[in-house]
Design an enzyme around this catalytic site. Sequence first.
Site, PDB file in Angstrom:
ATOM      1  N   ASP A 183       0.853  -1.192   0.000  1.00 52.15           N
ATOM      2  CA  ASP A 183       0.000   0.000   0.000  1.00 52.15           C
ATOM      3  C   ASP A 183       0.895   1.250   0.000  1.00 52.15           C
ATOM      4  OD1 ASP A 183       1.064  -0.194   2.521  1.00 52.15           O
ATOM      5  OD2 ASP A 183      -0.853  -0.384   3.565  1.00 52.15           O
ATOM      6  N   ASP A 184       0.298   2.410   0.166  1.00 51.13           N
ATOM      7  CA  ASP A 184       1.084   3.647   0.113  1.00 51.13           C
ATOM      8  C   ASP A 184       1.647   3.994   1.482  1.00 51.13           C
ATOM      9  OD1 ASP A 184       0.848   4.082  -2.619  1.00 51.13           O
ATOM     10  OD2 ASP A 184      -1.202   4.825  -2.356  1.00 51.13           O
TER      11      ASP A 184
END
Length: 637
Positions: free
Chosen positions: A507-508
């Site tokens: 994910d970020d």
Amino acid sequence: MQQYMVLYKRSIEDPSGFWSEIAEQFHWQTKWEPNHMRYNFDVRNGPISVEWFRGATTNISYNCLDRHVAAGRGDDVCFIWEGNDVGREKVMTYGEALEEVCRLANWLRGAGVRKGDAVAIYMPMLLELPLAMLACARIGAVHSVVFGGFSAEALAGRMEDCKAKVLLTASGVMRGPKHIELKRIADTALDLCAKAGHAVESVLVYENDNAVPAADCPFTPGRDRWWQSEVSVQPPSCAVEWVEAEHPLFLLYTSGSTGKPKGVLHTTGGYMVYGATTMRHVFGLQRGDVYWCTADCGWITGHTYLAYGPLLNGATQVVFEGVPTHPTPARCWEVVASHRVTHFYTAPTAIRSLMGFGNQWVEQCDTSSLRLLGSVGEPINPEAWRWYHEIVGGGRCPIVDTWWQTETGGHMITPLPKAWPEKPGSATLPFFGVRPVVLDDKGNELEGEAEGVLAIAQPWPSTLRTVYGDHARYESNYFGPFPGYYFTGDGCRRDADGYYWITGRVDDVINVSGHRIGTAEVESALVAHPACAEAAVVGYDHPIKGQGIYAYVTLMTGVEPTQALRKELVGAVRSTIGAFAAPDVIHWAPGLPKTRSGKIMRRVLRKIASKEEDQLGDVSTLADPGVVQTLVELRGK
Ligand code: WT7
């Protein structure tokens, strides 16, 4: 290995029974019901819920302290404190720790803190920090420790979110040669918090006089109290608040891929049993051992494997206030030598950094007491693993590479010392009760050798129970992406031997020196600066930190990109989040690679940051493909 297989199978098939037997070792004021574990891990079947030790009551602080004192172990050493400056040391027994915790718990009660109230803790690594956590737990208050490196704004946001009644803090701290005025930062946070509509009622300030003496410390009479004078006059005993197994124990805020940090909530019974059990088996602690975990109590490692796990096991541990390179890169090994440390637990970033100073710093110290080494926070690269094994551990110490998360509360995938062969870079196999699965991007379980995302198929005792104040976010973030599973946010490969290799976040989220930083948070700190029109942040490989922070910034029309502005932007992130989140690179970007629908293609930004623009892949959906060339030309400018 054989024994592990049998026990592991049982732990998965009969979780209630498996953990009941282990839980017998603790003190429970009332016992749990049969089949005490209930759960729903599938959003399609209604709200997500996890419950362990249904019907039981206990107190974790009692189990950490009173239980050992009652067993005649009050004179055993609980803490060996090493200050930032060489020569500042302190030893505290279990009996003394119990008295200190009681005094502080009495003070908290006197300040109006009741079961279920939140207490914020913003402290350096003095013994008073873990003692404060235990004091909160003793009276059923919910602690929320905020790492001392966080900014005023970050502290304010956390105090406001949990509606902290009291703040425990200190005048200041020395970190290496640096002087940090904690109370001054706390005061700014208290003001911000009050402006946002939540006034913290009282503030207890520990005078850390080697850093900031009382005379130099801002102090608001009425609201603020001095720790030393108020706490020392409290009675040294304090009745325990017996709480339900599912009573909230603490909140710990952690970054995700979107929005503001989430208040991860852990509860009492399951967290206690799981934390203590992983501690015992993963580190193989025995009486007489000296354990040292270098984590700060501001992170989950400092909760489970410093404040709670060692004490639940009656262990002796070193608590270190300083930094590994102060006054020299030999500091850690000098501490190991002087206290005959047997178990050492740290992060790969520290290992890489110390490795960079050369072997002589280790070799000049007697590290022969070491028997086990631990690693946590990010994947450990094989080069650092080997250095840790050969140079620090003299080739004789097992290395436990423990994979877990703030949300999991305790170790999830980890070697058990000498139970099976290690492989440098792999966290190896799941702990008891943990059922990891590798999923493809459609959410199908992959069998055998496979690569995909890592999810967990059933609850373990220290599963996070909710995101404080936002159960919907808990469900969508962790259980939404792959219905039926807890989604870890990590990618992973399982090899032919069934070993797990964590490949990093999918994910970020960026993992900088083992600290989790949400790209969205850094971006919003940047765009809050008047000169910044837009920002996009990605991670890139960093030789020491694991990942570094790389920020693309589009300036407002007419604003000149200067070195001074660059400094200001980095400063904006420092003051909004904290120094550890400061971008390593600011890359001026007249435009960002976006799809026609306006979505930033971070994949492209990551490739440009790591100078791999020859491997961009499919960029046909870019609204303006010319942006890529412009960005490549501006790299390093
Ligand atoms: C993330 C969790 C667990 C306490 C410290 C960090 C990464 C953690 C390992 C490891 C590979 C690891 C993961 C995870 N991570 N330990 N041994 N090998 N990766 O806690 O801030 O909640 O971060 O750290 O990416 O998701 P956290």
